[in-house]
Design a protein around this motif. Structure first.
Motif, PDB file in Angstrom:
ATOM      1  N   TYR A  63       0.840  -1.075   0.142  1.00  0.00           N
ATOM      2  CA  TYR A  63      -0.068   0.145  -0.077  1.00  0.00           C
ATOM      3  C   TYR A  63       0.907   1.241  -0.036  1.00  0.00           C
ATOM      4  N   SER A  64       0.413   2.475  -0.177  1.00  0.00           N
ATOM      5  CA  SER A  64       1.207   3.638  -0.181  1.00  0.00           C
ATOM      6  C   SER A  64       1.804   4.031   1.197  1.00  0.00           C
ATOM      7  N   SER A  65       3.073   4.550   1.039  1.00  0.00           N
ATOM      8  CA  SER A  65       3.898   5.122   2.261  1.00  0.00           C
ATOM      9  C   SER A  65       4.510   3.731   2.596  1.00  0.00           C
ATOM     10  N   SER A  66       4.820   2.770   2.206  1.00  0.00           N
ATOM     11  CA  SER A  66       5.342   1.524   2.758  1.00  0.00           C
ATOM     12  C   SER A  66       4.419   0.719   3.783  1.00  0.00           C
ATOM     13  N   ARG A  67       3.254   0.969   3.587  1.00  0.00           N
ATOM     14  CA  ARG A  67       2.071   0.274   4.536  1.00  0.00           C
ATOM     15  C   ARG A  67       1.760  -0.983   3.924  1.00  0.00           C
ATOM     16  N   LEU A  68       0.859  -1.733   4.608  1.00  0.00           N
ATOM     17  CA  LEU A  68       0.386  -2.758   4.134  1.00  0.00           C
ATOM     18  C   LEU A  68      -1.142  -2.805   4.274  1.00  0.00           C
ATOM     19  N   GLN A  69      -2.037  -3.154   3.042  1.00  0.00           N
ATOM     20  CA  GLN A  69      -3.316  -3.320   3.173  1.00  0.00           C
ATOM     21  C   GLN A  69      -3.490  -4.857   3.457  1.00  0.00           C
ATOM     22  N   LEU A  70      -4.574  -5.138   4.373  1.00  0.00           N
ATOM     23  CA  LEU A  70      -4.846  -6.561   4.792  1.00  0.00           C
ATOM     24  C   LEU A  70      -6.269  -6.658   4.156  1.00  0.00           C
ATOM     25  N   HIS A  71      -6.249  -8.025   3.452  1.00  0.00           N
ATOM     26  CA  HIS A  71      -7.516  -8.407   3.075  1.00  0.00           C
ATOM     27  C   HIS A  71      -8.234  -9.339   3.882  1.00  0.00           C
ATOM     28  N   VAL A  72      -9.110  -9.196   4.820  1.00  0.00           N
ATOM     29  CA  VAL A  72      -9.726  -9.607   5.822  1.00  0.00           C
ATOM     30  C   VAL A  72     -11.059 -10.517   5.260  1.00  0.00           C
ATOM     31  N   LYS A  73     -11.192 -11.526   5.961  1.00  0.00           N
ATOM     32  CA  LYS A  73     -12.027 -12.625   5.536  1.00  0.00           C
ATOM     33  C   LYS A  73     -13.610 -11.843   5.605  1.00  0.00           C
ATOM     34  N   GLU A  74     -14.234 -11.971   4.502  1.00  0.00           N
ATOM     35  CA  GLU A  74     -15.514 -11.399   4.314  1.00  0.00           C
ATOM     36  C   GLU A  74     -15.709 -10.004   4.489  1.00  0.00           C
ATOM     37  N   GLU A  75     -14.574  -9.405   4.315  1.00  0.00           N
ATOM     38  CA  GLU A  75     -14.685  -7.688   4.496  1.00  0.00           C
ATOM     39  C   GLU A  75     -14.116  -7.155   3.410  1.00  0.00           C
ATOM     40  N   LYS A  76     -14.855  -6.108   2.953  1.00  0.00           N
ATOM     41  CA  LYS A  76     -14.239  -4.975   1.995  1.00  0.00           C
ATOM     42  C   LYS A  76     -12.926  -4.555   2.575  1.00  0.00           C
ATOM     43  N   PRO A  77     -11.868  -4.277   1.633  1.00  0.00           N
ATOM     44  CA  PRO A  77     -10.770  -3.442   1.817  1.00  0.00           C
ATOM     45  C   PRO A  77     -11.023  -1.949   2.332  1.00  0.00           C
ATOM     46  N   GLN A  78     -10.444  -1.599   3.451  1.00  0.00           N
ATOM     47  CA  GLN A  78     -10.617  -0.316   3.720  1.00  0.00           C
ATOM     48  C   GLN A  78      -9.680   0.282   4.738  1.00  0.00           C
ATOM     49  N   GLU A  79      -9.464   1.460   5.017  1.00  0.00           N
ATOM     50  CA  GLU A  79      -8.572   2.008   5.548  1.00  0.00           C
ATOM     51  C   GLU A  79      -8.238   1.563   7.176  1.00  0.00           C
ATOM     52  N   MET A  80      -9.057   0.896   7.542  1.00  0.00           N
ATOM     53  CA  MET A  80      -9.061   0.452   9.124  1.00  0.00           C
ATOM     54  C   MET A  80      -8.192  -0.742   8.818  1.00  0.00           C
ATOM     55  N   PHE A  81      -7.954  -1.531   7.827  1.00  0.00           N
ATOM     56  CA  PHE A  81      -7.179  -2.522   7.818  1.00  0.00           C
ATOM     57  C   PHE A  81      -5.704  -2.478   7.362  1.00  0.00           C
ATOM     58  N   VAL A  82      -5.495  -1.126   7.188  1.00  0.00           N
ATOM     59  CA  VAL A  82      -4.322  -0.757   6.638  1.00  0.00           C
ATOM     60  C   VAL A  82      -3.134  -0.862   7.732  1.00  0.00           C
ATOM     61  N   VAL A  83      -1.997  -1.518   7.654  1.00  0.00           N
ATOM     62  CA  VAL A  83      -1.051  -1.663   8.762  1.00  0.00           C
ATOM     63  C   VAL A  83      -0.145  -0.436   8.694  1.00  0.00           C
ATOM     64  N   SER A  84      -0.134   0.339   9.860  1.00  0.00           N
ATOM     65  CA  SER A  84       0.853   1.691   9.984  1.00  0.00           C
ATOM     66  C   SER A  84       2.272   1.348   9.625  1.00  0.00           C
ATOM     67  N   ARG A  85       2.918   2.102   8.838  1.00  0.00           N
ATOM     68  CA  ARG A  85       4.246   1.999   8.441  1.00  0.00           C
ATOM     69  C   ARG A  85       5.108   1.517   9.333  1.00  0.00           C
ATOM     70  N   ASP A  86       4.996   2.108  10.718  1.00  0.00           N
ATOM     71  CA  ASP A  86       5.926   1.871  11.691  1.00  0.00           C
ATOM     72  C   ASP A  86       5.883   0.306  12.394  1.00  0.00           C
ATOM     73  N   ARG A  87       4.559  -0.205  12.096  1.00  0.00           N
ATOM     74  CA  ARG A  87       4.524  -1.427  12.626  1.00  0.00           C
ATOM     75  C   ARG A  87       4.555  -2.592  11.388  1.00  0.00           C
ATOM     76  N   VAL A  88       4.827  -2.199  10.327  1.00  0.00           N
ATOM     77  CA  VAL A  88       4.797  -3.390   9.197  1.00  0.00           C
ATOM     78  C   VAL A  88       5.758  -4.245   9.624  1.00  0.00           C
ATOM     79  N   PRO A  89       7.053  -4.022   9.841  1.00  0.00           N
ATOM     80  CA  PRO A  89       8.127  -4.856  10.041  1.00  0.00           C
ATOM     81  C   PRO A  89       7.775  -6.100  11.236  1.00  0.00           C
TER      82      PRO A  89
END
Length: 251
Positions: A217-243
C-alpha cells in the motif's frame, strides 16, 4: 548459576557484565552473543544456561525469533529500551522486564525474583512450565457482553477484529456481528494474547486467522484483506508497525 548474556551493544554488554558481577558474585557469565543467529547457534551447541539476560532489539532482528527457532525453557530477564514488547516477553519464559538504563538495584531485584522461583520450583522443567501457564492464564478467553437487557458470551476464538470508532470500541465476530465493549482499545490489547491479536494501527486489533492476504500500500504500508470484509483504511497496517507485523505473521 550459569548466565548467557544476549546484547548487541558492546558498552551495554560490558555494563551488564559489571552489574552482574556486583549483584551476583556466584554468577558465571558463560557467554555473550550479539545476534539472533549467534544465540541460536550457541544454544544448539552448548545447551541452556540457568538464566538468560536478553536484549530485545538485536543486530539481525528481534530476539523473539530465537524462541521460534530453538526450544528455550530457561528463564529470561529482558533488558531493553522499549516498553511495547512486555506482554509478548511474558509469553516466552520472562521473569522480569527491565527498561534501560538498568541500575544495580533493578538487576538485584530481578535476580532475587529468579532465585525465589528457582527455590520454589527447584527449577524443574515441570515446575517452570507450571509458572509459565500461570502467566498465560492472565489472557482473556471470552468476553461477556451486555446487549440491552440480555447478555452474550463471545469466545476470543470467535473474534475477527476489534476496532475503535468515534470514541467507542467494538468487537466484530466471525458471524459478521459487531458488539460494543466497555474498554478502551489499549486496555483490550492488554487482555488478549499477543500471539493471536496484533494492533495494526491506532484503531484496529486484528486476529491472525482473519487475515487472508497482505498487499503493498502507499507509504510503505500494508493493506490487509480480511475474511468476508471489503478493503478499507481500518485494515491498513501503519508504516512503523509493518516490520513487526510481518514477523508476527511469519513466526
Amino acid at each position: 548459576m550459569k548466565v548467557l548474556l544476549v546484547e548487541d551493544e558492546k558498552p551495554a554488554a560490558q555494563k551488564m557484565a559489571r552489574l552482574l558481577k556486583q549483584t551476583a558474585p556466584d554468577a558465571d557469565l558463560v557467554a555473550t552473543t550479539e545476534t539472533v543467529e549467534d544465540t541460536v547457534n550457541w544454544l544448539q551447541e552448548h545447551g541452556e544456561p540457568d538464566l538468560i539476560l536478553m536484549d530485545i532489539h538485536l543486530d539481525d532482528g528481534l530476539c523473539f525469533e530465537i524462541f521460534d527457532t530453538v526450544k528455550v525453557t530457561a528463564p529470561v530477564i529482558f533488558t531493553t529500551a522499549y516498553d511495547e514488547y512486555a506482554i509478548r516477553a511474558f509469553k516466552v519464559n520472562s521473569i522480569d522486564y527491565l527498561l534501560k538504563p538498568i541500575g544495580e538495584e533493578m538487576l538485584r531485584k530481578a535476580l532475587d525474583k529468579y532465585r525465589a522461583i528457582h527455590e520454589k520450583y527447584h527449577y524443574g522443567q515441570a515446575g517452570y512450565r507450571h509458572l509459565l501457564q500461570e502467566f498465560s492464564a492472565a489472557y482473556k478467553s471470552r468476553f461477556l457482553l451486555k446487549i440491552g437487557s440480555r447478555y452474550k458470551s463471545v469466545s476470543v476464538n470467535q473474534i475477527k477484529y476489534i476496532f475503535s470508532s468515534d470514541g467507542n470500541v467494538f468487537l466484530q465476530n466471525t458471524d459478521g456481528q459487531a458488539f460494543a465493549l466497555e474498554f478502551s482499545l489499549d486496555h483490550v490489547q492488554k487482555l488478549l494474547d499477543p500471539a493471536d491479536f496484533f494492533r495494526i494501527n491506532r484503531n484496529c486489533l486484528i486476529q491472525i486467522d482473519a487475515v487472508e492476504e497482505m498487499v503493498a500500500y502507499s507509504s510503505s504500508r500494508l493493506q490487509l484483506h480480511v475474511k468476508e470484509e471489503k478493503p478499507q483504511e481500518m485494515f491498513v497496517v501503519s508504516r512503523d508497525r509493518v516490520p513487526e507485523f510481518k514477523r508476527w505473521m511469519d513466526r
